[in-house]
Enzyme design. Structure first.
Site, PDB file in Angstrom:
ATOM      1  CD  GLU A  17      -2.801  -1.131   2.533  1.00 61.99           C
ATOM      2  OE1 GLU A  17      -3.839  -1.602   2.328  1.00 61.99           O
ATOM      3  OE2 GLU A  17      -2.248  -1.069   3.586  1.00 61.99           O
TER       4      GLU A  17
HETATM    5  C1  TNX Z   1      -4.401  -3.949   5.120  1.00 55.80           C
HETATM    6  S1  TNX Z   1      -2.668  -6.434   4.470  1.00 55.80           S
HETATM    7  C2  TNX Z   1      -3.192  -3.576   5.309  1.00 55.80           C
HETATM    8  C3  TNX Z   1      -2.951  -3.537   6.781  1.00 55.80           C
HETATM    9  C4  TNX Z   1      -4.066  -3.110   7.613  1.00 55.80           C
HETATM   10  C5  TNX Z   1      -5.333  -4.264   7.082  1.00 55.80           C
HETATM   11  C6  TNX Z   1      -6.374  -4.441   7.918  1.00 55.80           C
HETATM   12  C7  TNX Z   1      -1.816  -5.586   4.341  1.00 55.80           C
HETATM   13  C8  TNX Z   1      -0.582  -5.719   3.489  1.00 55.80           C
HETATM   14  N1  TNX Z   1      -2.038  -3.902   4.636  1.00 55.80           N
HETATM   15  O1  TNX Z   1      -2.018  -2.236   6.833  1.00 55.80           O
HETATM   16  O2  TNX Z   1      -4.019  -3.191   8.891  1.00 55.80           O
HETATM   17  O3  TNX Z   1      -5.370  -4.202   5.704  1.00 55.80           O
HETATM   18  O4  TNX Z   1      -7.011  -5.287   7.643  1.00 55.80           O
END
Ligand code: TNX
Length: 531
Positions: free
Chosen positions: A347
């Protein structure tokens, strides 16, 4: 007179504690994860007052394993259970020193033999053996029971070599004691990797001596504005060695280049360029800001206590950023005996695509320089992966496929199945639901080797269940989200798909619930199970 009172007391305690009859055949046993092969005999072995544990073979920790078994059986039975090399009714036999995690367990009416060619295998054999006794064996003080188990033979080995869980200690911080408690629960489920998500926008949780602000500033808060916290390097070493005693390897994660607000708040110089919110530019009069100086000396970010994702990035074009990362990876690697270092990579929505690729490739090199293999969230597969590095699938099958096409393996953590922070249903008090609601049957019924398009068994490095903690604040919250689903994921990682059956898991998890009751674990009483 005295005798008869004792007799009545004994009878009363039997009535209270014998809620579970001893089982009559090994097939009725409630072992999770389900062993690969169980053959029932026709008799029973009874553990008695005079029983002892015999060590056969040699290794550094064989007597530790004997003590571990004794410590599991002594409290509830009240038996002495001496451990030594003299002939005993329970034999722990170590036949070698390899990487296998398999074991065999032979139960005859007068003796029990647990054998394995590795310490880890013996450890798992012991875990299985303990689960054959009536659930009252979990009590921490003596109870009146008949400690009988059925005869037969169990041959067992894991389907996947990497069986993990992740704990996010960044969104909320959890003390060392909570992590140790988590490790204990993982060990019972034969999980062998604990991934610690040590840094994120809301907090930096590991002491880095060469960059002290990371913890003195970056560790000072958490989601919701609580006081946060961090592990000193001594704390971290304590976790690593406690995990090792449970045959669990720690995988540290430093998430980057996104999810880095806590680091950006600690040191201005690793922030990219001008670090002002967009809106402020409109109110600035031309000429009032020297952009050139700001670009060289950007301000540190503000600490962040919300739960948005994807807004932060390290400066990917500055030498100082890579000096920072080199120091961080070096210091953590020095206190991490395990082979893996998790570099995050998810992300990074405000990092330019080209900058992201440049960054991730450079960070993989740094990780390799310190002798570690990189694992990263599936987005890292959009860059050139070094040989042996692992992409952790959470969202995009196309990224998993990119990893495979480069000849790299995929760690399976599909958010719709394995995310322990997802709500069970729309009424769950804790958790999020952006990926799915995950009831126990949904967490149980999937196959890592047949889940992501284009990914087959040989591409799968292992299985991991992450617990993100935006909504989770303490040990009891952790337990509620993790149990019973972590047991389902542990079985997926250990037991071949062809042997797994939901209805049989339902039966076994109900017995496991009785063990959790005795241990005071706050598990979710899923309506899918007759507890
Ligand atoms: C996505 S999964 C994220 C996390 C959040 C999560 C909450 C991922 C690699 N990144 O930063 O905590 O969703 O469900």
């Amino acid at each position: 007179m005295k005798k008869s009172i004792l007799g009545v007391l004994a009878l009363m305690s039997m009535l209270v504690f014998s809620c579970q009859e001893p089982i009559h055949s090994l097939e009725e046993a409630a072992i999770i994860p389900l062993p690969t092969n169980i053959q029932s005999g026709s008799g029973a072995f009874e553990l008695t007052q005079s029983a002892s544990i015999q060590l056969v073979g040699s290794s550094q920790n064989l007597s530790g394993l004997g003590d571990f078994l004794a410590s599991k059986l002594r409290p509830a039975t009240g038996y002495e259970l001496p451990v030594g090399t003299e002939e005993g009714d329970i034999q722990l036999v170590l036949t070698g020193n390899d990487n296998s995690e398999s074991y065999s367990l032979d139960i005859e009416s007068s003796s029990v033999k647990i054998s394995a060619s590795s310490e880890a295998g013996l450890f798992y054999g012991i875990q299985t053996f303990v689960k054959l006794f009536p659930v009252a064996i979990e009590n921490t003080s003596m109870v009146q029971e008949s400690w009988r188990i059925p005869t037969g033979k169990i041959e067992d080995k894991p389907d996947y070599a990497y069986r993990g869980s992740m704990l996010d200690v960044a969104r909320h911080f959890f003390p060392v004691a909570d992590v140790k408690h988590y490790i204990d629960q993982m060990a019972e489920l034969k999980l062998n990797y604990l991934h610690l998500h040590l840094t994120d926008d809301q907090g930096w949780r590991i002491e880095i001596t060469s960059w002290p602000n990371l913890t003195t500033i970056g560790g000072k808060t958490e989601v919701g504005g609580g006081e946060g916290g961090y592990y000193t390097q001594e704390d971290y070493k304590e976790i690593v060695s406690y995990a090792a005693k449970n045959y669990i390897t720690i995988v540290p994660e430093v998430d980057m280049p996104g999810h880095t607000n806590a680091a950006l708040a600690s040191y201005g110089e690793i922030n990219p360029g001008v670090n002002l919110p967009d809106g402020d530019f409109a109110t600035m009069k031309e000429g009032t800001i020297d952009f050139d100086i700001l670009d060289k000396n950007p301000q540190a970010a503000e600490l962040y206590t919300g739960i948005e994702v994807g807004f932060s990035t390290l400066a990917t074009d500055k030498e100082i950023t890579y000096q920072f990362i080199d120091d961080v990876i070096r210091e953590i690697s020095e206190i991490t005996p395990g082979p893996y270092f998790h570099i995050g990579g998810d992300e990074s929505h405000v990092t330019e695509k080209g900058d992201y690729i440049y960054f991730v490739e450079k960070v993989q090199e740094i990780t390799a320089k310190y002798g570690k293999t990189s694992i990263g969230w599936d987005e890292i597969a959009t860059t050139k992966l070094l040989k042996g590095n692992v992409a952790q699938f959470w969202a995009l099958a196309e990224n998993a496929k990119l990893a495979k096409d480069q000849g790299n393996q995929v760690l399976m953590s599909p958010a719709k199945k394995a995310y322990l922070d997802m709500q069970y249903d729309s009424t769950s008090r804790l958790g999020l639901h952006w990926a799915a609601y995950i009831e126990l049957d949904s967490a149980y019924m999937w196959d890592p080797a047949n889940y992501a398009d284009g990914i087959t068994k040989s591409d799968v490095f292992g299985v991991e269940a992450p617990l993100w903690t935006e909504t989770i604040t303490d040990r009891s919250d952790i337990e509620y989200m993790v149990f019973p689903r972590l047991a389902a994921i542990a079985e997926i990682a250990w037991t071949p798909t062809s042997k797994r059956e939901w209805s049989d898991f339902q039966r076994r998890i109900a017995v496991q619930g009785k063990r959790w009751d005795i241990n005071g674990i706050n598990y979710y009483k899923s309506p899918k199970v007759n507890w």
